[in-house]
Design an enzyme around this catalytic site. Structure first.
Site, mmCIF file in Angstrom:
data_model
loop_
_atom_site.group_PDB
_atom_site.id
_atom_site.type_symbol
_atom_site.label_atom_id
_atom_site.label_comp_id
_atom_site.label_asym_id
_atom_site.label_seq_id
_atom_site.Cartn_x
_atom_site.Cartn_y
_atom_site.Cartn_z
ATOM 1 N N VAL A 287 0.837 -1.194 0.000
ATOM 2 C CA VAL A 287 0.000 0.000 0.000
ATOM 3 C C VAL A 287 0.879 1.254 0.000
ATOM 4 C CG1 VAL A 287 -1.693 1.281 1.335
ATOM 5 C CG2 VAL A 287 -1.892 -1.191 1.109
ATOM 6 N N ALA A 288 1.990 1.175 0.759
ATOM 7 C CA ALA A 288 2.878 2.337 0.860
ATOM 8 C C ALA A 288 3.511 2.680 -0.488
ATOM 9 C CB ALA A 288 3.969 2.063 1.889
ATOM 10 N N ILE A 290 2.265 2.406 -3.453
ATOM 11 C CA ILE A 290 1.373 2.989 -4.472
ATOM 12 C C ILE A 290 0.894 4.366 -3.994
ATOM 13 C CG2 ILE A 290 -0.765 2.656 -5.759
ATOM 14 C CD1 ILE A 290 -0.438 -0.360 -5.114
ATOM 15 N N ASP A 334 -4.267 36.719 -33.795
ATOM 16 C CA ASP A 334 -4.881 37.701 -34.689
ATOM 17 C C ASP A 334 -4.447 39.071 -34.227
ATOM 18 O OD1 ASP A 334 -6.289 35.846 -36.046
ATOM 19 O OD2 ASP A 334 -8.146 36.107 -34.931
ATOM 20 N N ASN A 705 0.456 7.074 5.161
ATOM 21 C CA ASN A 705 0.191 7.078 3.738
ATOM 22 C C ASN A 705 -1.168 7.571 3.345
ATOM 23 O OD1 ASN A 705 1.071 5.959 1.126
ATOM 24 N ND2 ASN A 705 2.410 4.945 2.594
HETATM 25 P P1 ATP Z 1 -7.314 39.973 -37.831
HETATM 26 O O1 ATP Z 1 -7.250 38.765 -38.696
HETATM 27 O O2 ATP Z 1 -6.063 40.292 -37.137
HETATM 28 O O3 ATP Z 1 -8.506 40.022 -36.941
HETATM 29 P P2 ATP Z 1 -8.535 41.863 -39.485
HETATM 30 O O4 ATP Z 1 -9.659 42.036 -38.561
HETATM 31 O O5 ATP Z 1 -7.936 43.066 -40.065
HETATM 32 O O6 ATP Z 1 -7.359 41.154 -38.854
HETATM 33 P P3 ATP Z 1 -10.311 40.773 -41.335
HETATM 34 O O7 ATP Z 1 -11.423 41.077 -40.434
HETATM 35 O O8 ATP Z 1 -10.265 39.487 -42.049
HETATM 36 O O9 ATP Z 1 -8.948 40.866 -40.614
HETATM 37 O O10 ATP Z 1 -10.219 41.959 -42.372
HETATM 38 C C1 ATP Z 1 -9.388 41.897 -43.490
HETATM 39 C C2 ATP Z 1 -9.556 43.141 -44.321
HETATM 40 O O11 ATP Z 1 -10.894 43.221 -44.778
HETATM 41 C C3 ATP Z 1 -9.299 44.422 -43.532
HETATM 42 O O12 ATP Z 1 -7.984 44.830 -43.643
HETATM 43 C C4 ATP Z 1 -10.212 45.421 -44.230
HETATM 44 O O13 ATP Z 1 -9.568 46.005 -45.322
HETATM 45 C C5 ATP Z 1 -11.352 44.552 -44.752
HETATM 46 N N1 ATP Z 1 -12.517 44.628 -43.855
HETATM 47 C C6 ATP Z 1 -12.560 44.396 -42.550
HETATM 48 N N2 ATP Z 1 -13.792 44.556 -42.078
HETATM 49 C C7 ATP Z 1 -14.569 44.909 -43.105
HETATM 50 C C8 ATP Z 1 -15.960 45.203 -43.262
HETATM 51 N N3 ATP Z 1 -16.790 45.170 -42.248
HETATM 52 N N4 ATP Z 1 -16.394 45.535 -44.495
HETATM 53 C C9 ATP Z 1 -15.556 45.549 -45.527
HETATM 54 N N5 ATP Z 1 -14.264 45.288 -45.464
HETATM 55 C C10 ATP Z 1 -13.747 44.968 -44.255
#
Ligand code: ATP
Length: 870
Positions: A287-288, A290, A334, A705
């Site tokens: 026992v000790a 384990i 991101d 234990n």
């Molecule tokens: P991450 O990936 O770091 O979140 P992000 O938010 O810039 O970056 P996306 O949201 O994919 O990435 O946007 C990519 C591109 O799309 C942006 O750089 C912008 O030019 C365009 N974009 C972002 N939001 C919109 C929107 N609501 N309408 C139109 N174009 C947009």
């Protein structure tokens, strides 16, 4: 409701007395909740306390002890001395006490894990009393009106009322992984299979594209998924790799114990010791050997780690992530919202000449650009008590706010140019288009990433725009381009290839999204901790580079890569050069998976963030998939190991710190428990070989234990994270729990306990001429040295540099354990039961002095180690 797919909407409305505009009232919701119950799938039944208690007796160690107690009881029956009954009773009591402790620990661990699951429970957007609100999905009732968009999990079965480009992923129900395009107007045959019921949406599926509105027809076990619920086991992996390894270790130790027991039994038998005594010693030694308490302690420590992470805004969805986090070596993140504040402000706008500031005095051209941009945006900006409140995508509300500065409200703009269609934004296309009636004619207004939109435009001053785009991105601005075209008629189906083509380019909007200060600090911590931070963004490379430099992510000698360049590289080339790149710009979510794999091929443990539907595969492929809690979709959350409730990069780094701390604490608990077990084995083994006597009785071994060791071990698991933990390098992937010479240390420490106890045993035996007194002395020295040793294990630094008040559980555990030892020595009836012999007072002093020796020895060892490192 039966067969809602063949009913018309009016009939469904009638059935639930609801209204397809305003939904149910609160009173109706309450009434239906009573009638239909909660919208939940009935999971496995939870075990009762009695059941849990009984389960503790499934353990082989416990069974051996019960058999041993039975044999000992049987022998007592045959004998004449009532004292012989003490042993079986004590063993049984210890077994029961141990089972009770086991139940408490298990329930505590389970409860905290359950609480965590509730934290990440899904929500649903519902219209009730005419207002859109969000409720927990389990509160939905039939008749509720729900809204959903790309990335949402469907919370119940429902009949579609309206939809826009709606596609659903229904593989959990139909096995079909290609998303199904839904159509609220479709006529469906009664016997149509689920996959063909296009006017319905089903619980268990998710929205892969577009948006829709439905009336809930079935909830909980009444849904289609409810009908097949038994087939699904959605429970995640609950055992971490470490737990599995420890279970294996337990088995090996069991075999070792068996071997030792047989040897001890053979020696005792050969030496003619009383059979029952030698049998009991052999059993207790088994026992000790384990570490019974270990699995429960590891679970509790992991659960505690998870709780600490929650306090730091990280919700762990998969328990193994706690461990993996501790060894993370690359954190891919991101940009927008995670490394930056996601508080966008339009700073500059350009149509021709020089970029202009945003103000009421802007030129007509700029005002027109902002007007078009606002029309092509969702979300709202309201001014409440002089303060702007943004609801919706920050990129879009920034444009609405700029419009507001120019005295254009969204209502007014939409009144002049009503919207008749929308192709939603997605991170792959990087564009968004809306269709409006302007002065009686239909127009498509498109906004999006400049370089993408450029390829869709036919007319406009592109050369000048490119120059301005470069300037703006170099100043860390996110640039959005706006374009339009007149349409012949309002299209029935909105198709990107047709509509987002041959556009007229209008101008550029430059917005600032400041970096988060805490992200900057977290990047510094990463560097010290040997973790590589990597930025992955859909944004332009210029913007990405400027922000990455500011944050310290992009350093001298490191490069950035665009999605287009990435596409040209094959996997081999990428994995060979992956460590050169710190920034990826204009990438699609799909590219993330290649980045993860390339790092993994280099042996890295990768953490990856994501929020959209398309991020799910990369989140799954990463060692630690982190979904955004605020902006993340249900699908991303469902694919993740961890959810960041504040969408913050710094939270990942905090979680890594907690992960390292948790792993460290588990190692400490293991070191302590195995060290003490080793000590016990050595003592009995050595004494049996030298003196053919056992210095520890069975009940002493069991008491130490199963009762006194557990609490300090648990308290070790609750130690605060050591200060320098983020100055160490990440733990390599293959490194086992005993790495860094831990096993050798455990064996040596065990040997030290044994030698000290045997010295006590010898001194008392020789001077007091009593085996009982010698055994009491051995028991005292062993128990005290183990208790003092906890202080060594607490920290890798000198004990004088660590403050015990940091861990109040430790103080409590030490006091209780000390009390448990003192009572059986000094309280006469207990001393009688535990066969403790009173000693002259000087011997207690000797026991304490011998008990302190490990403190001195280990302190010296720590100093030597520090010196060697220096
Ligand atoms: P991450 O990936 O770091 O979140 P992000 O938010 O810039 O970056 P996306 O949201 O994919 O990435 O946007 C990519 C591109 O799309 C942006 O750089 C912008 O030019 C365009 N974009 C972002 N939001 C919109 C929107 N609501 N309408 C139109 N174009 C947009």
């Amino acid at each position: 409701m039966n067969n809602p797919h063949v009913q018309n909407l009016d009939a469904i409305e009638e059935e639930f007395q609801t209204n397809i505009e305003s939904g149910l009232t609160d009173a109706q919701v309450q009434q239906y909740q009573e009638k239909y119950g909660l919208n939940e799938l009935k999971g496995k039944k939870t075990k009762s306390l009695a059941m849990r208690f009984l389960e503790q007796f499934k353990d082989i160690m416990v069974i051996i002890l019960i058999i041993a107690a039975a044999i000992s009881f049987f022998i007592a029956l045959k004998g004449h001395d009532t004292k012989e009954y003490i042993e079986p009773v004590v063993i049984l009591s210890i077994v029961i006490l141990n089972a009770l402790l086991g139940v408490v620990q298990e329930s505590k661990a389970e409860k905290s894990l359950e609480a965590l699951q509730n934290l990440s429970s899904p929500h649903a957007k519902v219209i009730r009393n005419g207002k859109l609100t969000e409720v927990e999905a389990k509160m939905l009732v039939p008749g509720d009106l729900i809204e959903f968009e790309a990335g949402d999990f469907m919370p119940a079965d429902g009949r579609l009322i309206s939809s826009s480009s709606l596609k659903m992923e229904e593989s959990a129900l139909t096995g079909e992984s290609v998303p199904v395009e839904k159509d609220e107007k479709a006529e469906i045959a009664e016997d149509a299979p689920l996959g063909d019921r296009l006017n319905m949406v089903f619980s268990g599926s998710s929205v892969s594209y577009g948006r829709g509105k439905a009336i809930v027809t079935n909830t909980g076990m009444g849904t289609q998924i409810g009908k097949i619920a038994e087939l699904l086991d959605s429970a995640g992996q609950t055992q971490t790799p470490l737990q599995l390894k420890l279970a294996k270790l337990g088995k090996y130790l069991g075999l070792l114990a068996l071997g030792i027991s047989i040897v001890i039994f053979a020696i005792g038998f050969y030496e003619g010791m009383p059979i029952i005594e030698i049998f009991m010693t052999a059993v207790s030694l088994a026992v000790a050997a384990i570490p019974e308490g270990l699995p429960a302690i590891v679970t509790v420590v992991l659960a505690l780690g998870v709780q600490r992470m929650v306090q730091r805004n990280a919700i762990i969805r998969q328990l193994p992530a706690v461990e993996t986090l501790g060894s993370a070596s690359v954190i891919c993140s991101d940009k927008t919202g995670t490394l930056t504040q996601n508080k966008m402000t339009v700073m500059k706008a350009w149509v021709k000449g020089k970029p202009e500031d945003i103000s009421d005095e802007a030129s007509l051209g700029i005002k027109s650009l902002i007007r078009l941009g606002s029309l092509a945006s969702n979300g709202t900006v309201e001014v409440i008590d002089g303060e702007e409140k943004h609801i919706g995508d920050p990129t879009e509300t920034a444009i609405l706010a700029a419009a507001l500065k120019m005295n254009m409200t969204k209502e007014q703009l939409h009144e002049e140019a009503p919207r008749v269609g929308e192709i939603p934004f997605d991170s792959d296309r990087k564009l968004m288009t809306t269709v409006h009636m302007i002065e009686g004619k239909p127009y498509a207004l498109t906004k999006g990433a400049f370089d993408v939109l450029l390829t869709r435009c036919k007319t406009g001053d592109f050369e000048a725009a490119k120059e301005v785009n470069n300037q703006m991105t170099a100043e860390a601005m996110r640039v959005l381009a706006v374009a339009y075209k007149e349409l012949k008629s309002v299209p029935h189906v909105l198709n990107s290839d047709e509509i987002e083509q041959d556009l007229h380019f209008v101008g550029l909007l430059g917005m600032i999204d400041p970096p988060r200060q805490e992200a900057k600090d977290a990047v510094d911590i990463c560097k010290k901790a040997g973790i590589r931070p990597v930025m992955i963004t859909g944004d332009h490379i210029g913007t990405a580079n400027a922000i990455a430099k500011d944050l310290g992510i992009l350093n001298a000698g490191q490069k950035s890569l665009t999605g287009a360049e990435l596409d040209k590289m094959d996997d081999q080339a990428l994995s060979e050069s992956i460590d050169q790149y710190s920034v990826y710009a204009r990438v699609s979510p799909e590219d993330k998976i290649r980045i993860v794999r390339a790092w993994q091929q280099k042996g890295a443990i990768v953490s990856m963030t994501g929020d959209g539907v398309n991020d799910a595969p990369a989140l799954k492929a990463a060692d630690i998939g982190c979904a955004m809690g605020i902006t993340g979709t249900d699908v991303a959350k469902g694919a993740s190991d961890m959810i960041l409730t504040d969408d913050n990069f710094a939270t990942i780094v905090d979680a890594v710190k907690e992960g390292r701390g948790t792993y460290d604490n588990i190692r400490k608990a293991i070191q302590f428990l195995l060290g003490t077990n080793m000590g016990e084995i050595f003592i009995v083994f050595i004494a049996m070989i030298i003196w053919h006597q056992t210095p520890l009785l069975a009940i002493h071994l069991l008491w130490l234990n199963l009762v006194t060791d557990g609490l300090p071990a648990l308290a070790l698991g609750m130690e605060p994270v050591e200060e320098d933990i983020m100055e160490r390098k990440p733990k390599p992937k293959e490194e086992g729990i005993f790495a860094g010479g831990l096993m050798i240390r455990i064996v040596l420490q065990g040997l030290m306990f044994a030698i000290l106890s045997l010295i006590g045993f010898y001194i008392a035996g020789v001077n007091l001429h009593s085996l009982g007194a010698a055994q009491t002395m051995a028991f005292l020295v062993l128990s005290l040295s183990q208790l003092f040793h906890v202080l060594n294990v607490r920290t890798t630094k000198s004990i004088f540099r660590s403050n015990i008040r940091n861990n109040k559980y430790m103080i409590l555990a030490l006091l209780v354990s000390l009390l448990l030892i003192v009572v059986i020595v000094f309280v006469p009836p207990l001393a009688y039961i535990f066969e403790i012999t009173p000693l002259p007072s000087a011997y207690y002093l000797i026991a304490v002095l011998l008990g302190i020796v490990p403190l001195i020895v280990i302190e010296i060892e720590k100093r030597i180690r520090v010196k060697r490192k220096a």
